[in-house]
Enzyme design. Sequence first.
Site, short mmCIF file in Angstrom:
data_model
loop_
_atom_site.label_atom_id
_atom_site.label_comp_id
_atom_site.label_asym_id
_atom_site.label_seq_id
_atom_site.Cartn_x
_atom_site.Cartn_y
_atom_site.Cartn_z
N SER A 291 95.95 -21.08 11.93
CA SER A 291 97.04 -20.61 12.78
C SER A 291 98.35 -21.00 12.13
CB SER A 291 96.91 -21.26 14.15
OG SER A 291 98.16 -21.28 14.80
N LYS A 297 93.68 -25.36 14.05
CA LYS A 297 92.86 -24.19 14.35
C LYS A 297 92.11 -23.62 13.15
CE LYS A 297 93.62 -21.63 17.66
NZ LYS A 297 92.89 -21.27 18.86
#
Length: 484
Positions: A291, A297
Site C-alpha cells: 500500500s 500491507k
Amino acid sequence: MSKNQLDQKSQAWSALFSEPMSDLVKRYTSSVFFDKRLWQSDIQGSLAHAEMLSAQKIISTQDLADIQRGMAQITDEITKGQFDWKLDLEDVHLNIEARLTQIVGDAGKRLHTGRSRNDQVATDVRLWLVSEIDLISGLLTDLQKSLIEVAERNVEVILPGFTHLQVAQPVSFAHHLLAYVEMFARDAERMADVRRRTNRLPLGSAALAGTTYPLDRERVARNLGMVDEQGQACVCQNSLDGVSDRDFAIEFTAAASLCMVHISRLSEELILWMSQNFGFVKIADRFTTGSSIMPQKKNPDVPELARGKTGRVVGHLMGLITLMKGQPLAYNKDNQEDKEPLFDTVDTLKDTLRIFSEMIGGQLNSETGQKEGGISVNASAMEAATKKGYATATDLADYLVKKGLPFRDAHEVVAHAVKTAQTQNLDLSELPLTTLQQFNAGIQADVFECLSLVGSLNARKTLGGTAPDQVRQQIARHHARLGF
Ligand code: ARG
C-alpha cells in the site's frame, strides 16, 4: 473494388459509388486494427481455398504457385513487422488480398473466386478460435495439476468446511482443492465440446447462397484440419447459416465465463484465507502488492483482479449474445463486433489460467526440477479455526444414532450439549464425559474419538467424501485421468 486499385481504396468502392467515405466513417467501419491478429488463419484459409480451386481446375496450377509464393512473402513481412496495414483497406482480408495482388498480379485477383469475405471471416475466426481452445485446454490441465500437487501434500490438513460461511464440518484441505479440480475438469470438457462445433468450415457458403463454381468444400475442410474424430470433413451444411452463425463464439464465451466464475470463487477464498482473521494461506509476494500509505500491507491483487476480470468476461458474453438477437439472415456488418469481445475473452482467460497455475503450484526451478513459490499452507491456523465452531456436532449426533437414537432426537440432544459447551467456552471434545452423559446416558468414553477432528474426517468415507483414504483415491483418479 475498382479495377487494379484494391490498395487504393481511399476513393469509392467501385464505379457505383459517387463519393468516397469520410475519415470518420472509415474509422468507424474498419476493423483492421483489431482483426489483423487473424492474419495467420486468413492466409491458411486462403491457401486451402486456392489449393482446392486449382485441384478443381477453377484456377491454374501457375496461379496456385503464384498465390503460394505471394502468401509466403506476406507471412514473412507480417512476421518481421514490415507489413503496411492500411485503414483504407478496412480489414485483414482486404489488406492481405491487396498486397497479394501487388506481389503476384492477376493470380491474386483470382483468389476470391467462389468466395466472399462473409464466409472468409467466419472461417478465419473459427480457425483462430480452435487453436486458442487448444492452448486453453492445455492451461486448464496445468492448473488442475497445480491444484492436485498441492492437494497431495495436504491430505491430512484439516480446515473448517463452511456452509453460509459458518463453520460446518471439518474437511481435508486437499478435498477442498479437489473441488476446484472438478470445476476445471468440467471447464475442459466444455471447451472440448465447443471445439467440435467451432471446427466446421463455412468457406464455400460464399456471400450467402453458395456459389456457381464446382468447389470441393470437404477437401478444404480436411486441408484445414476441420474433421471429426472419425476423420470426416466437417462442413457447415447451410450457406445462410454458415456465413452468419456465431453460436460458437457465444458458446466459447459462455464456457470461458463459467471458467472465470470458478477462478473467481477460488479467488474469493484465497482473499479470505489470506486475511489476518483467517491466516490459512500465503501466496508468494510476487502476486501481491503493498500500500502507498499503510506500510504493513500486502494485498492480494492478483486474486482480486481475477475476480474483477470475471465481470469483464461475463460482460463479453452479454455483448456477444445481444449482438445476435436482432439479426436477420444472413451476414450483417453487426458481426464485425464479435471480434473484440472474443479476443479479449481469450486473452483474459489465458493470462488468468497461467497466473493461477503458477500462484498455486509454483514455478519450475530448472536446476532442482522442483516447483517453487506456490501457495503456502498454515495447517495449525486451519486446525485452530476448525476447533472454534463445534464442527464435530454432527459427529456426536451420528454417534447417538449408532447407539439407537432416531436422528432427529440426536440432533436435539446435541443442540443442548453445544449450548452448554458455549456457555463454558469449551469445545464439545473438552466437556467431561460426565457432563456429556447428562445429555444422554448412552455416551461412553469412545465418544472422544468421534469428537476429534481426525476422527470426524476419517468417518466420512463415502465416495466423494472428505476421508483421507477417499481423497487419496480421488488424487489417484486425477493422476490417471490427466496422465501424470
Ligand atoms: N470485416 C468484416 C467482419 O469482420 C468482414 C466481412 C465483411 N463483409 C461484408 N459484406 N462487408 O465481419
